[in-house]
Design an enzyme around this catalytic site. Structure first.
Site, PDB file in Angstrom:
ATOM      1  CG  ASP A   9      -2.501  -8.386   6.426  1.00  0.00           C
ATOM      2  OD1 ASP A   9      -1.631  -7.517   5.589  1.00  0.00           O
ATOM      3  OD2 ASP A   9      -3.299  -8.785   5.997  1.00  0.00           O
ATOM      4  CD  GLU A  28      -2.844 -12.163  -0.849  1.00  0.00           C
ATOM      5  OE1 GLU A  28      -2.737 -12.922   0.028  1.00  0.00           O
ATOM      6  OE2 GLU A  28      -3.763 -11.327  -1.243  1.00  0.00           O
ATOM      7  CB  SER A  60      -0.914   0.151   1.316  1.00  0.00           C
ATOM      8  OG  SER A  60      -1.564  -1.171   1.140  1.00  0.00           O
ATOM      9  CG  PHE A  61       2.303   2.564   3.042  1.00  0.00           C
ATOM     10  CD1 PHE A  61       1.348   1.903   3.667  1.00  0.00           C
ATOM     11  CD2 PHE A  61       3.540   2.713   4.027  1.00  0.00           C
ATOM     12  CE1 PHE A  61       1.379   1.199   4.744  1.00  0.00           C
ATOM     13  CE2 PHE A  61       3.549   1.769   5.371  1.00  0.00           C
ATOM     14  CZ  PHE A  61       2.368   1.129   5.479  1.00  0.00           C
ATOM     15  CE  LYS A 120       7.281  -3.174   3.146  1.00  0.00           C
ATOM     16  NZ  LYS A 120       6.279  -4.190   4.161  1.00  0.00           N
ATOM     17  CE1 TYR A 143      15.679 -13.779  -5.122  1.00  0.00           C
ATOM     18  CE2 TYR A 143      13.908 -12.463  -4.685  1.00  0.00           C
ATOM     19  CZ  TYR A 143      14.516 -13.231  -5.687  1.00  0.00           C
ATOM     20  OH  TYR A 143      14.126 -13.601  -6.684  1.00  0.00           O
ATOM     21  CB  ALA A 144      11.085 -15.082  -0.182  1.00  0.00           C
TER      22      ALA A 144
END
Ligand SMILES: O=C(O)C[C@H](Cc1nc2cc(Cl)cc(Cl)c2[nH]1)c1ccc(Cl)cc1
Length: 356
Positions: A167, A171, A44-45, A63, A123-124
């Site tokens: 959450d 995903e 989202s941001f 990120k 890093y996945a």
């Protein structure tokens, strides 16, 4: 450190042992320490890039959050929380050796420049769990037992540190190069009663009780299929399917909120779709609050019984909700017949079952 030779004004030599400096943090990195590659995710941001450390050649997921956007969306609390939780999960010596500590993205470093904040994360390599569930339409029972078992062990670790994810959804469950899970996106998490508990003792059943968080709107989605930015600002920003009833009715969240999400994820692994579905998010909320869902024909009976014991409106009555007060494990979930034969404490060392 070798004592250094000093020179006195009168020419005599002296030896002094420099006082050891306090342990220092490694120097802050900067964007120039990395080669930024493709975008591998959008939240989202935030935007997540594949990046390579120019000194070590190691790959990371970085990120990147725009400061002006964080401020405008009043998300500084979420960003600070995400950093604190990632630091706890990365550095906490508490239970460091426990199997569950393997199942989380680690935070290598944070830094900022004029406009942005940077989280340098694991890093996945195999991306999100979601496409694997969708692609095969449904996991077989063996894959569901293995992967929901890894999620359970991860939740034991997280909840023992007094952290709720809030959450949890396919995903946010990523996969490393060996196809083991790495749980990420702690921007919506909550630290209960401030940080990891003291050494093992009988814990009270924690519930989130700080008021600095806006519980009313469910957490932001990290779903890259998210609506374009301008619409995002106004519309409901979370993916509603996995939100627990107590989070919707704005009561306090508890670790059992993540157990609700686990129930939704087990249902989705078996059937290929989450239990509460609608084109309208408002209808999804209504279905959750009324516990309105059903099982497709052929749904594994043992998995059905487990899901029915997790998707319970009263958080305290969910399978496992009372377990952590007296044990470091969700024993009542581990001992459910659906998991017969699963050794939870060695899952992280096993070769995961092939997802066809
Ligand atoms: O260097 C550090 O670790 C501390 C800073 C602190 C910090 N600077 C901020 C600026 C903004 Cl606009 C928002 C938040 Cl939440 C901010 N947090 C920071 C930098 C990067 C990241 Cl990812 C998080 C926090």
């Amino acid at each position: 450190m070798a004592p250094s030779e000093g020179k006195k004004l009168n020419g005599a030599t002296t030896t002094t042992t420099p006082t050891p400096s306090p342990p220092t943090q490694p120097p802050k990195k900067s964007p120039n320490d990395f080669i930024f590659g493709k975008v591998i995710g959008e939240g989202s941001f935030s935007t997540v890039y594949l990046a390579k450390d120019i000194h070590t050649g190691k790959e990371y997921a970085i990120k990147v959050c725009e400061k002006h956007h964080i401020i405008r969306e009043r998300k500084t609390v979420h960003v600070k929380r995400e950093k604190d939780v990632l630091n706890l999960l990365t550095h906490s010596s508490f239970y460091a050796a426990r199997p569950g500590s393997n199942f989380f993205l680690k935070l290598s470093s944070t830094f900022q420049d004029l406009e942005r904040l940077y989280f340098v994360l694991t890093y996945a390599k195999n991306g999100e769990l979601l496409p694997y569930i969708n692609k095969v339409g449904s996991f077989d029972v063996e894959c569901t037992r293995f992967y929901s078992g890894e999620i359970l062990v991860a939740l034991e670790h997280l909840h023992r540190l007094n952290i709720i994810h809030r959450d949890l959804k396919p995903e946010n469950i990523l996969l490393d190069e060996n196809m083991h899970i790495l749980i990420g996106d702690f921007g919506s998490s909550k630290i209960l009663n401030q940080g990891p508990p003291s050494p093992p003792s009988s814990q009270t059943n924690n519930t989130a009780n700080d008021t600095d968080d806006d519980n009313s709107s469910p957490p932001p989605s990290s779903n890259p299929m998210q609506a374009p930015r301008e619409r995002r600002r106004n519309s409901f920003v979370g993916t509603a399917q996995y939100v627990s009833p107590e989070l919707l009715s704005d009561k306090t969240a508890s670790p059992a909120s993540d157990l609700w999400a686990l129930g939704c994820i087990v249902y989705q692994m078996i059937s290929g779709l989450p239990p509460f579905r609608s084109r309208s998010e408002y209808i999804i909320f209504q279905k959750i609050l009324k516990l309105e869902y059903e099982f497709p024909n052929g749904f594994s009976p043992l998995a059905r019984d487990l899901v029915e014991k997790l998707l319970v409106l009263d958080p305290s009555q969910r399978l496992g909700a009372q377990d952590l007060a007296a044990s470091p494990r969700y024993d009542s979930i581990r001992s459910h017949p659906f998991y017969k034969g699963i050794d939870f404490d060695t899952l992280h060392k096993r070769t995961p079952p092939t997802i066809y």
